[in-house]
Design a protein around this motif. Structure first.
Motif, mmCIF file in Angstrom:
data_model
loop_
_atom_site.group_PDB
_atom_site.id
_atom_site.type_symbol
_atom_site.label_atom_id
_atom_site.label_comp_id
_atom_site.label_asym_id
_atom_site.label_seq_id
_atom_site.Cartn_x
_atom_site.Cartn_y
_atom_site.Cartn_z
ATOM 1 N N GLU A 70 0.827 -1.205 0.000
ATOM 2 C CA GLU A 70 0.000 0.000 0.000
ATOM 3 C C GLU A 70 0.865 1.262 0.000
ATOM 4 N N VAL A 71 1.933 1.250 0.788
ATOM 5 C CA VAL A 71 2.826 2.409 0.850
ATOM 6 C C VAL A 71 3.497 2.632 -0.503
ATOM 7 N N LEU A 72 4.030 1.574 -1.094
ATOM 8 C CA LEU A 72 4.725 1.741 -2.383
ATOM 9 C C LEU A 72 3.763 2.132 -3.498
ATOM 10 N N ARG A 73 2.529 1.627 -3.461
ATOM 11 C CA ARG A 73 1.530 2.060 -4.457
ATOM 12 C C ARG A 73 1.289 3.562 -4.361
ATOM 13 N N SER A 74 1.292 4.091 -3.135
ATOM 14 C CA SER A 74 1.063 5.532 -2.978
ATOM 15 C C SER A 74 2.186 6.335 -3.641
ATOM 16 N N TYR A 75 3.419 5.862 -3.502
ATOM 17 C CA TYR A 75 4.534 6.577 -4.126
ATOM 18 C C TYR A 75 4.490 6.442 -5.650
ATOM 19 N N ALA A 76 4.082 5.294 -6.143
ATOM 20 C CA ALA A 76 3.933 5.125 -7.590
ATOM 21 C C ALA A 76 2.891 6.108 -8.124
ATOM 22 N N LEU A 77 1.795 6.267 -7.386
ATOM 23 C CA LEU A 77 0.739 7.195 -7.779
ATOM 24 C C LEU A 77 1.244 8.638 -7.761
ATOM 25 N N ILE A 78 1.967 8.998 -6.716
ATOM 26 C CA ILE A 78 2.518 10.358 -6.628
ATOM 27 C C ILE A 78 3.481 10.610 -7.785
ATOM 28 N N MET A 79 4.367 9.654 -8.051
ATOM 29 C CA MET A 79 5.343 9.824 -9.136
ATOM 30 C C MET A 79 4.663 9.926 -10.497
ATOM 31 N N ALA A 80 3.604 9.153 -10.691
ATOM 32 C CA ALA A 80 2.909 9.162 -11.977
ATOM 33 C C ALA A 80 2.172 10.475 -12.219
ATOM 34 N N ASN A 81 1.835 11.190 -11.162
ATOM 35 C CA ASN A 81 1.031 12.401 -11.295
ATOM 36 C C ASN A 81 1.767 13.685 -10.940
ATOM 37 N N THR A 82 3.091 13.601 -10.811
ATOM 38 C CA THR A 82 3.890 14.773 -10.488
ATOM 39 C C THR A 82 5.031 14.868 -11.493
ATOM 40 N N ASP A 83 5.008 15.941 -12.289
ATOM 41 C CA ASP A 83 6.046 16.114 -13.298
ATOM 42 C C ASP A 83 7.360 16.594 -12.704
ATOM 43 N N TYR A 84 7.268 17.331 -11.603
ATOM 44 C CA TYR A 84 8.478 17.890 -10.999
ATOM 45 C C TYR A 84 8.257 17.993 -9.504
ATOM 46 N N ILE A 85 9.254 17.559 -8.739
ATOM 47 C CA ILE A 85 9.213 17.748 -7.291
ATOM 48 C C ILE A 85 10.637 17.887 -6.784
ATOM 49 N N GLN A 86 10.818 18.841 -5.879
ATOM 50 C CA GLN A 86 12.133 19.057 -5.283
ATOM 51 C C GLN A 86 11.936 19.360 -3.806
ATOM 52 N N PHE A 87 12.776 18.733 -2.987
ATOM 53 C CA PHE A 87 12.715 18.909 -1.542
ATOM 54 C C PHE A 87 13.931 19.690 -1.069
ATOM 55 N N PHE A 88 13.689 20.738 -0.297
ATOM 56 C CA PHE A 88 14.742 21.460 0.399
ATOM 57 C C PHE A 88 14.503 21.172 1.876
ATOM 58 N N LEU A 89 15.337 20.314 2.448
ATOM 59 C CA LEU A 89 15.151 19.910 3.837
ATOM 60 C C LEU A 89 15.842 20.888 4.780
ATOM 61 N N THR A 90 15.110 21.303 5.808
ATOM 62 C CA THR A 90 15.672 22.158 6.843
ATOM 63 C C THR A 90 15.315 21.566 8.202
ATOM 64 N N ASP A 91 15.947 22.067 9.235
ATOM 65 C CA ASP A 91 15.672 21.627 10.614
ATOM 66 C C ASP A 91 15.766 20.104 10.752
ATOM 67 N N VAL A 92 16.777 19.510 10.115
ATOM 68 C CA VAL A 92 16.947 18.051 10.152
ATOM 69 C C VAL A 92 17.604 17.653 11.474
ATOM 70 N N HIS A 93 16.933 16.757 12.199
ATOM 71 C CA HIS A 93 17.461 16.243 13.462
ATOM 72 C C HIS A 93 17.408 14.728 13.422
ATOM 73 N N VAL A 94 18.522 14.082 13.784
ATOM 74 C CA VAL A 94 18.622 12.629 13.770
ATOM 75 C C VAL A 94 18.898 12.133 15.176
ATOM 76 N N SER A 95 18.147 11.114 15.582
ATOM 77 C CA SER A 95 18.362 10.477 16.877
ATOM 78 C C SER A 95 18.411 8.972 16.650
ATOM 79 N N VAL A 96 19.444 8.318 17.175
ATOM 80 C CA VAL A 96 19.610 6.874 17.000
ATOM 81 C C VAL A 96 19.648 6.221 18.372
ATOM 82 N N THR A 97 18.827 5.200 18.538
ATOM 83 C CA THR A 97 18.836 4.385 19.752
ATOM 84 C C THR A 97 18.819 2.931 19.316
ATOM 85 N N GLY A 98 19.920 2.226 19.539
ATOM 86 C CA GLY A 98 20.000 0.830 19.129
ATOM 87 C C GLY A 98 19.835 0.684 17.626
ATOM 88 N N ASP A 99 18.857 -0.115 17.226
ATOM 89 C CA ASP A 99 18.620 -0.378 15.802
ATOM 90 C C ASP A 99 17.481 0.448 15.222
#
Length: 167
Positions: A70-99
């Motif tokens: 279901e998740v991958l179908r949603s991305y296929a649908l988004i890709m099929a219906n979007t001619d252009y998309i670009q992400f500018f990521l800000t405020d990126v925070h990473v936290s790692v605990t174990g795995d």
């Protein structure tokens, strides 16, 4: 460029790869970045893959999607219906605990749909501000997405501010 060495660097690289695959419309790459039952050591011939390490996704304005298919179908649908998309990521925070790793960020999205009839260019580009939480699991093949949750940020305007002065 050297290979990432720490868990945080590896998670940052996996997070970046996710957004870059989406920008390129590379469905195969995007699919490879999501957790599979095999990544968790589950034999899919004896276990229902939908019950093992269930992945989930919430796109802005969508209901919760569960299960890899279901998740991958949603991305296929988004890709099929979007001619252009670009992400500018800000405020990126990473936290790692174990795995498990948690990434929070703001997605500043620029996208465009199909061009008006007869026009070779993209239709008007639209900007959107979204906050996202991406959860990753460590696998033998590296860090993989377990969950993506994105929510739009409502624009603030002067009317939103409360006036505390008495009349």
């Amino acid at each position: 460029m050297s290979a990432p060495h720490t868990d945080v660097e590896q998670v940052e690289a996996a997070n970046t790869a996710f957004y870059e695959a989406l920008e390129r419309g590379d469905f195969e790459e995007l699919a490879s970045l999501w957790l599979t039952p095999a990544d968790l050591g589950v034999d899919e011939t004896y276990h229902d893959p939908a019950d093992s390490g269930v992945v989930s996704c919430v796109h802005p304005g969508w209901p919760v999607l569960t299960g890899r298919g279901e998740v991958l179908r949603s991305y296929a649908l988004i890709m099929a219906n979007t001619d252009y998309i670009q992400f500018f990521l800000t405020d990126v925070h990473v936290s790692v605990t174990g795995d498990t790793a948690l990434v929070t960020c703001t997605e500043n999205i620029l996208s465009g749909g199909p061009a008006p009839k007869g026009d070779e260019e993209l239709g008007p580009l639209v900007g959107q501000l979204v906050v996202a939480t991406n959860v990753f699991r460590r696998t033998p093949a590296g860090w993989k997405l377990w969950s993506h949750h994105a929510s739009p940020v409502l624009a603030e305007n002067d009317e939103d501010e409360q006036d505390d002065t008495p009349e």
